[in-house]
Design an enzyme around this catalytic site. Structure first.
Site, PDB file in Angstrom:
ATOM      1  N   LYS A 169      49.518  45.229  39.726  1.00  0.00           N
ATOM      2  CA  LYS A 169      49.368  46.445  38.933  1.00  0.00           C
ATOM      3  C   LYS A 169      49.694  47.674  39.768  1.00  0.00           C
ATOM      4  CE  LYS A 169      45.062  45.440  37.930  1.00  0.00           C
ATOM      5  NZ  LYS A 169      44.943  44.036  38.353  1.00  0.00           N
ATOM      6  N   CYS A 200      44.498  50.637  38.828  1.00  0.00           N
ATOM      7  CA  CYS A 200      43.440  50.056  37.994  1.00  0.00           C
ATOM      8  C   CYS A 200      42.217  50.949  38.096  1.00  0.00           C
ATOM      9  CB  CYS A 200      43.152  48.606  38.392  1.00  0.00           C
ATOM     10  SG  CYS A 200      42.296  48.401  39.966  1.00  0.00           S
ATOM     11  N   CYS A 252      42.101  51.058  46.469  1.00  0.00           N
ATOM     12  CA  CYS A 252      42.868  50.351  47.492  1.00  0.00           C
ATOM     13  C   CYS A 252      43.690  51.352  48.293  1.00  0.00           C
ATOM     14  CB  CYS A 252      43.809  49.330  46.857  1.00  0.00           C
ATOM     15  SG  CYS A 252      42.979  47.879  46.183  1.00  0.00           S
ATOM     16  N   CYS A 274      45.559  53.987  45.801  1.00  0.00           N
ATOM     17  CA  CYS A 274      46.110  53.538  44.524  1.00  0.00           C
ATOM     18  C   CYS A 274      45.099  53.730  43.407  1.00  0.00           C
ATOM     19  CB  CYS A 274      46.498  52.064  44.625  1.00  0.00           C
ATOM     20  SG  CYS A 274      47.185  51.392  43.094  1.00  0.00           S
ATOM     21  N   CYS A 294      48.023  45.054  44.845  1.00  0.00           N
ATOM     22  CA  CYS A 294      48.254  44.033  43.825  1.00  0.00           C
ATOM     23  C   CYS A 294      49.427  44.384  42.917  1.00  0.00           C
ATOM     24  CB  CYS A 294      46.985  43.828  43.011  1.00  0.00           C
ATOM     25  SG  CYS A 294      46.653  45.144  41.815  1.00  0.00           S
TER      26      CYS A 294
END
Length: 964
Positions: free
Chosen positions: A88, A53, A58, A50, A86
């Site tokens: 986001k 952010c 992650c 991911c 998360c």
């Protein structure tokens, strides 16, 4: 099979926003739940990383159905993120399919400051126009007239940090790392080695110290579930922060310091640790420059040393053999041998550096680490080298008889010398718990308890300390950034937590991954630039020096645009660049609009695109691209971001865009002999970049690497790189990661990458570049607009000390304000205020307030919170409003960096004063607000989205059709 669409309600369940959000709830949900629809299409599950952010990396699974991403979820093989994914990250599918994405290259047709009048152009025209405009200005003003602006990026294609400088031959790059991680990296480079500011959180420190951040919500290294697991399982959890973070309420000790006083508190801890003899005696003597001798006499002129790996300019008061005898080595640093009471030395030069009488060989003896809980994540423990003792007959003294002694120099004169350690202890006398309690507002006993708890080893049988310190952004933002971070680094050093399990380890190794856009893969044909002309060097001489940092100071760039001094700055390129992240945003925007030419590479119509850009280039989202990935932090994890779907329209991978600019400029990005092709395009260019990154790995082919990654999951550097990452205390092995990066330094030596080969309490670099300014030790200086340095800002009931930049689970810096799931849950920026202050000012939860300085004023919503001290407020940063149909998208309405003094900067490296400054706060009313509306409005009076039931949120629902 049912369509796998996450509903808004499901998203809200995983979000876990703080209770303060109650002040902003709406009557109806902005997004209706979506019922599963029947489908017979193909379903694929793709393992990826991911990028919702910054650089947490992650591990995730991406589910693709009928060629559409329908769900993302945590990957259980990713030990660095522990299966977490998360809010986001899960909202990423709304970003990928957002209707307002940039999808085609665009050209401005209206003057800047007006609605841009974008028209679609071809990629060829976009590349050609950009290169021609820059070259035209360079022919007129010189190569350095152009500059490049880089943000956090979403892959490793961070051209403004290196590759674009090489392409166009300019030293000037405004880089987000000037105010984000860069000060930490640079401070540890001064002390020991670049980027040793990372703590190995996944190594499960026994005492978890969380300093100046809320990594349970978001961070650049190990965060979220990893942080929660570590903090809740640690023997002790210490929070150092002016506000109680989400996880902070569970901490054993809360050091609730006044914003901006971090450096004083860190030095206080050192004072207490030394006073209680809790320091690691052997590490301090052998691997820090603590026993080296400082010449006290002011008449002594510092003399050069040729040993430095950091800078050629070193001239130091540390006593050397060359000071004592003719023909003596200027690389031999003198110590007092405690056993013989005679002088001895450490030689930081020659073919085999070491202590007098030592025939150094890399250490090999040790034992497996013993960190509780690693079995829960499937990590290997790693191998901890035993300390290697001094040669027989040598024990460098930390203390000299009667606090110093006389030595005779080669010219026959005598000088008084003391150890660095003695000078450090004297320096720390200004940071006793009593004195620092007055400075920071923290109770004396809390300061003592925190320091003693951190330094007292929970399990002495391991032979190493309790862990490092996760010191984060707050230390970088109050104009003492370099020395704040040096102070924390030295705390880890004196307690024996450098390169230990759960300690300070530096950045994950693996391959020369920064070649993916941060620097070009050795084509040998890039354009040379003159680092001496870098902007900011005239104010901050260490910028652009041979000891770095390499950024151009942002404020100095904007000043040069305005004044034409020291030369004209007229054009440039921004790659995920953001002028709102440092300096004063209003001044930055004003200057950027004056440029002859600007190109923006981005995903969105940001203020930087619509206000400044002449050409806009559309970048691909992380769900739409391939890229090698390694953990930026110390987790040791590496994997990949793997393309799940095609990008919309003609959006391209950032790597491909950088390669395209090189081609248009006639500069080969790849060397034909080294990489096989000079002018690759599309996926071939991206594959070639990834193959370059994999050159030193056991799987040198990108497609083979992706296949194994899909089948087996994330790679562990302890297993894949056992000598480089699987071993702790690598300063005893001459490891290339410490002493030179990638590829390993052929001149490996024991110790650290400094002048003295030791972790430097006394900084020989700062002594040399800033002579006479007392920066050798990590001194604390008050924030320039705080209550001590600027008391006139704190004279009435409306005066507050403001901090900002806190983490929360919905947004990352300036991102995600247009994602419906995120904006519904957190519609407006919030100003945390203690209820005692709010009652005094007649404010209630949810009231809009003005926040004002002599520079500007903005509006945010009051969020009542007992976890912040009376007299202190905490604002959210970098807000803008994508829903406002105007070029600046309302960044002036709530953008906190519009408030700051642009010339209030760290005295060493220029980082901006972004928190710990005085503001006035008062209620926004119809009478004192534009358009008679306390809610911020656009230029035409249109209010921003400020409730979760605003119908405009539905206009941002995913666009699945028409992306071709």
């Amino acid at each position: 099979m049912g369509e796998l669409l996450m509903t808004r309600r499901a998203f809200a369940k995983v979000m876990a926003v703080t209770a303060a959000a109650a002040g902003f709830t709406g009557a109806q949900s902005a997004l209706a739940d979506t019922e599963p629809a029947a489908s017979s299409g193909e379903v694929k599950r793709i393992r990826s990383a991911c990028r919702g952010c910054g650089k947490m990396e992650c591990g995730v699974w991406v589910t693709v159905q009928d060629g559409r991403v329908v769900k993302t979820e945590g990957d259980e093989s990713a030990f660095q993120s522990a299966g977490n994914h998360c809010a986001k990250g899960q909202a990423s599918l709304q970003a990928a399919y957002h209707p307002d994405r940039l999808m085609y290259p665009l050209k401005r047709t209206n003057p800047k400051g007006q609605e841009p009048g974008w028209v679609r152009i071809s990629w060829d025209e976009a590349y050609r126009s950009t290169v021609e405009a820059i070259h035209k200005n360079q022919e007129k003003y010189g190569n350095e007239t152009c500059f490049f602006m880089g943000g956090t990026s979403r892959i490793w294609a961070m051209g403004p940090y290196g590759a674009l400088k090489q392409c166009f031959g300019s030293p000037n790059g405004i880089q987000a790392n000037e105010i984000c991680k860069g000060p930490r990296f640079y401070a540890t480079k001064l002390n020991d080695s670049n980027a040793y500011s990372w703590m190995e959180v996944v190594g499960r420190p026994r005492v978890y110290v969380q300093w100046g951040g809320a990594s349970e919500l978001s961070n650049y290294d190990d965060s979220c579930r990893t942080t929660v697991d570590v903090a809740t399982r640690a023997d002790k959890h210490i929070l150092v922060d002016p506000r109680q973070t989400n996880l902070g309420k569970e901490a054993d000790i809360w050091v609730n310091l006044r914003p901006g006083t971090d450096g004083a508190v860190a030095n206080c801890w050192a004072n207490v640790i030394i006073e209680n003899e809790l320091y690691d005696d052997l590490y301090v003597r052998k691997w820090m420059n603590a026993p080296m001798l400082v010449v006290e006499d002011e008449s002594f002129e510092p003399t050069p040393s040729s040993s430095s790996a950091q800078t050629a300019k070193v001239r130091t008061r540390l006593l050397k053999e060359s000071d004592l005898v003719e023909g003596g080595a200027d690389t031999r640093f003198m110590v007092l041998n405690e056993i013989t009471n005679e002088l001895s030395w450490y030689d930081a030069g020659g073919d085999n550096p070491g202590w007098e009488g030592e025939d150094w060989v890399p250490a090999t003896e040790g034992k497996e680490a013993h960190q509780p809980g690693l079995d829960l994540t499937g990590q290997t423990q790693g191998f901890v080298l035993d300390y290697v003792p001094f040669p027989d007959g040598l024990l460098p003294a930390l203390h000299t008889p009667e606090g110093g002694f006389e030595v005779e120099l080669k010219d026959g004169s005598s000088v008084h010398v003391r150890t660095v350690w003695e000078r450090y202890i004297e320096f720390l006398e200004d940071y006793t718990p009593e004195k620092v309690s007055e400075i920071s507002g923290v109770d004396v006993e809390v300061l003592k308890e925190a320091a003693i708890t951190y330094a007292t080893r929970v399990d002495p049988s391991t032979g190493y300390g309790n862990g490092g310190i996760q010191y984060m952004l707050a230390l970088e933002h109050a104009c003492n950034s370099t020395q704040n971070n040096r102070a924390c680094d030295l705390l880890a050093g004196i307690t024996g937590n450098m390169d230990t399990p759960g300690g300070m380890r530096g950045s994950t190794p693996g391959w020369p991954v920064y070649d993916l856009g941060m620097c070009v893969p050795d084509s040998g044909k890039t354009t040379e630039y003159t680092i001496e002309k870098i902007l900011g060097k005239e104010r901050f001489p260490m910028i652009g020096s041979d000891c770095n940092p390499s950024w151009a100071d942002a404020t100095s760039v904007y000043d040069a645009i305005e004044s034409g001094e020291p030369y004209n700055v007229t054009c440039g390129i921004g790659q995920t660049g953001d002028f709102m992240n440092q300096s004063n945003s209003l001044f930055a925007a004003e200057q950027l609009q004056k440029l002859d030419f600007w190109c923006s590479i981005d995903l969105w119509h940001t203020p930087c695109v619509d206000m400044m850009a002449d050409i806009a280039m559309p970048a691909a989202h992380w769900l739409e691209l391939d890229c090698i990935r390694k953990s930026q932090g110390s987790s040791g994890a590496f994997g990949a971001t793997v393309k799940a779907v095609e990008p919309p329209g003609e959006a391209k991978n950032d790597l491909e865009i950088v390669v395209g600019l090189y081609k248009a400029a006639g500069v080969p990005y790849f060397d034909e002999e080294y990489h096989g092709a000079a002018w690759l395009e599309g996926d071939e260019a991206v594959d070639a970049c990834n193959n370059v990154a994999l050159k030193s790995f056991r799987i040198p082919d990108w497609n083979d690497y992706k296949k194994e990654f899909q089948e087996k999951g994330w790679f562990d550097s302890k297993v894949e790189k056992p000598d480089d990452w699987g071993v702790y205390r690598r300063y005893q092995t001459g490891n290339g990661h410490i002493n030179g990066g990638f590829p390993p330094n052929p001149n490996q030596h024991q110790g650290w990458n400094t002048t003295t080969h030791k972790q430097e309490i006394w900084s020989t670099v700062l002594e040399s570049w800033l002579p006479g300014e007392g920066e050798e030790f990590p001194k604390f200086v008050e924030a320039p607009h705080g209550p001590v340095a600027d008391p006139d800002l704190f004279t009435d009931d409306n005066s507050f000390l403001m901090t900002t930049g806190r983490r929360q689970g919905t947004y990352f810096h300036s991102e995600h304000r247009q994602l419906p799931w995120c904006r519904e849950l957190w519609p407006v920026p919030r100003l945390e205020m203690n209820p005692v202050d709010a009652e005094r000012l007649g404010l209630e939860q949810g009231d809009w307030v003005w926040i004002e300085t002599d520079q500007h004023k903005i509006r945010e919503v009051v969020d009542l919170y007992y976890g912040i001290a009376p007299g202190v407020v905490n604002a959210e940063h970098q807000w803008w409003y994508p829903e406002l149909n105007q070029p600046d998208h309302g960044f002036k309405l709530s953008g906190v960096n519009c408030l700051i003094d642009r010339h209030a900067q760290d005295r060493i490296i220029g980082s901006s004063n972004l928190r710990a400054y005085g503001v006035k706060v008062y209620k926004a009313t119809p009478e004192n607000s534009p358009f008679g509306n306390p809610v911020p409005c656009g230029d035409d009076g249109t209010p921003i989205i400020h409730t979760c039931d605003d119908p405009r949120l539905k206009e941002w629902q995913p666009l699945y059709e028409g992306r071709e």
